[in-house]
Write a protein that holds these residues in place. Structure first.
Motif, PDB file in Angstrom:
ATOM      1  N   VAL A  61      59.008 -14.638 -48.223  1.00 44.39           N
ATOM      2  CA  VAL A  61      57.636 -15.150 -48.295  1.00 44.39           C
ATOM      3  C   VAL A  61      57.477 -15.696 -49.721  1.00 44.39           C
ATOM      4  CG1 VAL A  61      55.188 -14.605 -48.089  1.00 44.39           C
ATOM      5  CG2 VAL A  61      56.855 -13.445 -46.611  1.00 44.39           C
ATOM      6  N   PRO A  62      57.602 -16.991 -49.895  1.00 41.97           N
ATOM      7  CA  PRO A  62      57.758 -17.591 -51.225  1.00 41.97           C
ATOM      8  C   PRO A  62      56.706 -17.224 -52.271  1.00 41.97           C
ATOM      9  CG  PRO A  62      58.186 -19.220 -49.526  1.00 41.97           C
ATOM     10  CD  PRO A  62      57.671 -18.002 -48.833  1.00 41.97           C
ATOM     11  N   MET A  63      55.465 -16.956 -51.859  1.00 47.24           N
ATOM     12  CA  MET A  63      54.451 -16.678 -52.879  1.00 47.24           C
ATOM     13  C   MET A  63      54.507 -15.251 -53.406  1.00 47.24           C
ATOM     14  SD  MET A  63      53.121 -15.896 -49.820  1.00 47.24           S
ATOM     15  CE  MET A  63      52.135 -17.081 -48.979  1.00 47.24           C
ATOM     16  N   PHE A  64      55.213 -14.345 -52.733  1.00 40.73           N
ATOM     17  CA  PHE A  64      55.134 -12.942 -53.115  1.00 40.73           C
ATOM     18  C   PHE A  64      55.722 -12.602 -54.472  1.00 40.73           C
ATOM     19  CE2 PHE A  64      52.928 -11.175 -49.589  1.00 40.73           C
ATOM     20  CZ  PHE A  64      52.365 -10.054 -50.175  1.00 40.73           C
ATOM     21  N   PRO A  65      56.853 -13.140 -54.878  1.00 44.95           N
ATOM     22  CA  PRO A  65      57.313 -12.807 -56.232  1.00 44.95           C
ATOM     23  C   PRO A  65      56.285 -13.183 -57.306  1.00 44.95           C
ATOM     24  CG  PRO A  65      59.118 -13.699 -54.980  1.00 44.95           C
ATOM     25  CD  PRO A  65      57.870 -13.878 -54.128  1.00 44.95           C
ATOM     26  N   SER A  66      55.616 -14.311 -57.128  1.00 40.88           N
ATOM     27  CA  SER A  66      54.589 -14.717 -58.087  1.00 40.88           C
ATOM     28  C   SER A  66      53.392 -13.773 -58.040  1.00 40.88           C
ATOM     29  CB  SER A  66      54.147 -16.153 -57.797  1.00 40.88           C
ATOM     30  OG  SER A  66      53.157 -16.553 -58.705  1.00 40.88           O
ATOM     31  N   LEU A  67      52.956 -13.416 -56.835  1.00 45.64           N
ATOM     32  CA  LEU A  67      51.848 -12.482 -56.700  1.00 45.64           C
ATOM     33  C   LEU A  67      52.210 -11.122 -57.285  1.00 45.64           C
ATOM     34  CD1 LEU A  67      49.125 -11.446 -55.696  1.00 45.64           C
ATOM     35  CD2 LEU A  67      50.151 -11.206 -53.417  1.00 45.64           C
ATOM     36  N   SER A  68      53.372 -10.602 -56.949  1.00 46.25           N
ATOM     37  CA  SER A  68      53.805  -9.292 -57.460  1.00 46.25           C
ATOM     38  C   SER A  68      53.875  -9.281 -58.979  1.00 46.25           C
ATOM     39  CB  SER A  68      55.172  -8.923 -56.881  1.00 46.25           C
ATOM     40  OG  SER A  68      55.098  -8.797 -55.479  1.00 46.25           O
ATOM     41  N   SER A  69      54.324 -10.385 -59.551  1.00 46.64           N
ATOM     42  CA  SER A  69      54.475 -10.441 -61.012  1.00 46.64           C
ATOM     43  C   SER A  69      53.137 -10.285 -61.726  1.00 46.64           C
ATOM     44  CB  SER A  69      55.151 -11.739 -61.436  1.00 46.64           C
ATOM     45  OG  SER A  69      54.288 -12.850 -61.263  1.00 46.64           O
ATOM     46  N   HIS A  70      52.046 -10.534 -61.023  1.00 43.32           N
ATOM     47  CA  HIS A  70      50.712 -10.375 -61.605  1.00 43.32           C
ATOM     48  C   HIS A  70      50.487  -8.947 -62.102  1.00 43.32           C
ATOM     49  CE1 HIS A  70      46.516 -11.610 -62.116  1.00 43.32           C
ATOM     50  NE2 HIS A  70      46.247 -10.356 -61.843  1.00 43.32           N
ATOM     51  N   TYR A  71      51.146  -7.966 -61.500  1.00 41.20           N
ATOM     52  CA  TYR A  71      50.947  -6.548 -61.815  1.00 41.20           C
ATOM     53  C   TYR A  71      51.960  -5.999 -62.826  1.00 41.20           C
ATOM     54  CZ  TYR A  71      48.179  -6.880 -57.577  1.00 41.20           C
ATOM     55  OH  TYR A  71      47.255  -7.263 -56.635  1.00 41.20           O
ATOM     56  N   TYR A  72      53.014  -6.737 -63.112  1.00 43.82           N
ATOM     57  CA  TYR A  72      54.130  -6.189 -63.880  1.00 43.82           C
ATOM     58  C   TYR A  72      53.769  -5.748 -65.291  1.00 43.82           C
ATOM     59  CZ  TYR A  72      57.246  -8.045 -60.217  1.00 43.82           C
ATOM     60  OH  TYR A  72      57.872  -8.322 -59.042  1.00 43.82           O
ATOM     61  N   ARG A  73      53.114  -6.601 -66.060  1.00 40.74           N
ATOM     62  CA  ARG A  73      52.826  -6.268 -67.466  1.00 40.74           C
ATOM     63  C   ARG A  73      52.014  -4.979 -67.582  1.00 40.74           C
ATOM     64  NH1 ARG A  73      53.466  -9.903 -71.561  1.00 40.74           N
ATOM     65  NH2 ARG A  73      51.516  -9.373 -72.562  1.00 40.74           N
TER      66      ARG A  73
END
Length: 168
Positions: A61-73
């Motif tokens: 699901v192409p958008m998920f890595p970008s969405l997930s990265s929102h929480y990383y920091r």
């Protein structure tokens, strides 16, 4: 009836994560935690519990890595360790909290928590926790550990997916 069951499950998971005594290891193909799970993860981190997230570097699901990265920091700053799986698409879904395991179809995202019909098995004790721990360790060996210096601030695309997270 399913909405009530879903709410009970979500409260159980958030409470279990927040009150873990030693570890919270989460594996998810699609990571965009609800507010209660996010707070529980941050609480576990700040309490010094071993919080490990194993997430995919690439997704079907192409958008998920970008969405997930929102929480990383935020999670990395709190003390979580994040591993990004490198060996293809990670589609596993598991949660190891102290000595009990949750394995099933639930992703740790809004859609799974609030809308989808999911089936999970909760097992306390026994050999499953040790086996799951070893599987996660082995998969972390096939992953790249993300460091805070490498976790970029959420960009415009990440913010867009974040605003739409409720439906994903």
């Amino acid at each position: 009836r399913s909405n009530r069951s879903r709410r009970m499950k979500n409260r159980f998971v958030a409470r279990s994560v927040a009150t873990a005594s030693s570890r919270v290891w989460l594996v998810s193909a699609y990571f965009a935690p609800t507010a209660s799970l996010r707070r529980a993860l941050l609480h576990a981190c700040k309490a010094g519990r071993g919080v490990i997230l194993l997430l995919p570097e690439q997704s079907d699901v192409p958008m998920f890595p970008s969405l997930s990265s929102h929480y990383y920091r935020e999670l990395l700053r709190a003390g979580a360790r994040i591993f990004l799986y490198q060996e293809g698409i990670l589609h596993a879904k598991a949660l190891l909290i102290d000595e009990f395991s949750i394995i099933g179809s639930s992703n740790w995202n809004y859609r799974s928590s609030l809308h989808d019909l999911e089936l999970d098995v909760v097992v306390k004790g026994g050999s499953l926790a040790a086996e799951l721990e070893q599987i996660i360790r082995d998969d972390c060996d096939l992953a790249r550990e993300l460091k805070l210096a490498d976790a970029h601030r959420p960009g415009l695309v990440s913010w867009l997916w974040y605003l739409l997270r409720y439906w994903m």
